[in-house]
Design a protein around this motif. Structure first.
Motif, short mmCIF file in Angstrom:
data_model
loop_
_atom_site.label_atom_id
_atom_site.label_comp_id
_atom_site.label_asym_id
_atom_site.label_seq_id
_atom_site.Cartn_x
_atom_site.Cartn_y
_atom_site.Cartn_z
N SER A 237 3.98 2.55 8.44
CA SER A 237 3.85 3.84 7.77
C SER A 237 5.22 4.50 7.62
O SER A 237 6.03 4.51 8.55
N CYS A 238 5.47 5.05 6.45
CA CYS A 238 6.75 5.72 6.19
C CYS A 238 6.95 6.96 7.06
O CYS A 238 8.07 7.48 7.16
N ASP A 239 5.87 7.44 7.66
CA ASP A 239 5.96 8.63 8.49
C ASP A 239 6.37 8.32 9.93
O ASP A 239 6.64 9.25 10.70
N GLU A 240 6.41 7.05 10.29
CA GLU A 240 6.83 6.70 11.65
C GLU A 240 8.33 6.94 11.81
O GLU A 240 9.08 6.93 10.84
N VAL B 266 0.86 -1.19 0.00
CA VAL B 266 0.00 0.00 0.00
C VAL B 266 0.89 1.24 0.00
O VAL B 266 1.79 1.36 0.85
N ASP B 267 0.66 2.12 -0.96
CA ASP B 267 1.49 3.33 -1.04
C ASP B 267 1.49 4.06 0.29
O ASP B 267 0.45 4.22 0.95
N GLY B 268 2.67 4.52 0.69
CA GLY B 268 2.83 5.18 1.98
C GLY B 268 3.35 4.25 3.06
O GLY B 268 3.58 4.69 4.18
N GLN B 269 3.57 2.98 2.67
CA GLN B 269 4.11 2.01 3.61
C GLN B 269 5.57 1.72 3.27
O GLN B 269 5.95 1.61 2.10
N CYS B 270 6.41 1.60 4.30
CA CYS B 270 7.82 1.26 4.13
C CYS B 270 8.14 0.06 5.04
O CYS B 270 7.34 -0.32 5.89
N VAL B 271 9.34 -0.52 4.83
CA VAL B 271 9.68 -1.77 5.51
C VAL B 271 10.79 -1.55 6.53
O VAL B 271 11.75 -0.81 6.27
#
Length: 268
Positions: free
Chosen positions: A252-255, A235-240
């Motif tokens: 979430s990439c914002d964390e 899902v766009d906006g998610q990072c690993v």
């Protein structure tokens, strides 16, 4: 030809004087016909006057044309002079701008050269530190660990200094590196060892995120083994993130998290 006009003239013929006694002296009136031609009289003088008039008209026409041409010429000269003045001012402005740009370029070149020298010296000091026996060069600078053909370094910042995915990547770029990219299971296992469990750290950012419904590495390649992410949807906006003792996790990439940087090792 028009008919001649006929006028009548009276001619009075007086007789010899008669005696005063006669009661009345009779007058005898004789009428005669006088023909008058209705056509106007034309002569050499009228032709010359007409010719002179035509010449005056031609001269007046030529003079009018010359006046119009003169006015147009004056307007053209004024416009040309105005354009010359404008172009001269623009040329002066361009010369000033060129001078300023030249000075800026020279300053930038000087700064760039100084930075390159400083960077080169920094690289030498980092990869070839001085010791008692001189310099000893290594493939990775101090604080980095060499594995395969890369150097790795994890940032175990406390929660107050942790960053989101973009912020972590910016930090890596200041070290001439980027977030870690994994190509095979062996490298994945090694990256896992570089993700120690430390108090306050929930995970370490790596260079994998969701783009257009796919898991994609920062080098543009797609994730080939979906099992590494446990089939979590991209899902766009998610990072690993990676963390020792567990599988990769999509957040979430914002964390804010810690991160792992990677760069190529030097050949020594």
């Amino acid at each position: 030809m028009a008919e001649d006009e006929v006028n009548y003239a009276s001619v009075v013929i007086k007789t010899k004087k008669q005696p005063q006694s006669e009661a009345k002296i009779e007058k005898e009136t004789v009428y005669d016909e006088v023909k008058v031609n209705k056509e106007p009289t034309q002569g050499p003088l009228s032709d010359k006057a007409a010719e002179k008039c035509r010449r005056y008209q031609q001269l007046a026409c030529c003079f009018g044309i010359l006046c119009v041409l003169l006015v147009l010429s004056i307007i053209g000269v004024c416009v040309y002079q105005n354009n010359i003045t404008t172009l001269t001012a623009e040329n002066q402005d361009l010369r000033r701008e060129r001078k300023i740009l030249t000075e800026q370029i020279e300053t930038m070149e000087k700064t760039w050269n100084e930075q390159n020298v400083s960077r080169a010296q920094w690289s030498v000091d980092q990869y070839c530190p001085k010791g008692n026996k001189g310099r000893s060069c290594t493939s990775c600078q101090d604080g980095w660990k060499k594995q395969f053909s890369s150097c790795y370094a994890y940032n175990d910042a406390p929660p107050s200094d942790q960053r989101n995915w973009e912020g972590a990547r910016e930090n890596c770029s200041t070290k001439n590196s980027d977030l870690a990219v994994v190509f095979d299971q062996t490298e994945k296992d090694y990256v896992n060892t570089q993700s120690p469990v430390i108090k306050g750290i929930q995970g370490y950012w790596i260079g994998l995120r969701a783009e257009g419904g796919k898991w994609r590495w920062i080098d543009g390649s797609d994730l080939t083994n979906q099992a590494w992410i446990q089939q979590q949807p991209a899902v766009d906006g998610q990072c690993v993130t990676s963390l020792q003792g567990r599988e990769w996790e999509s957040v979430s990439c914002d964390e804010n998290n810690a991160w792992i940087c990677e760069k190529k090792a030097l050949s020594v």
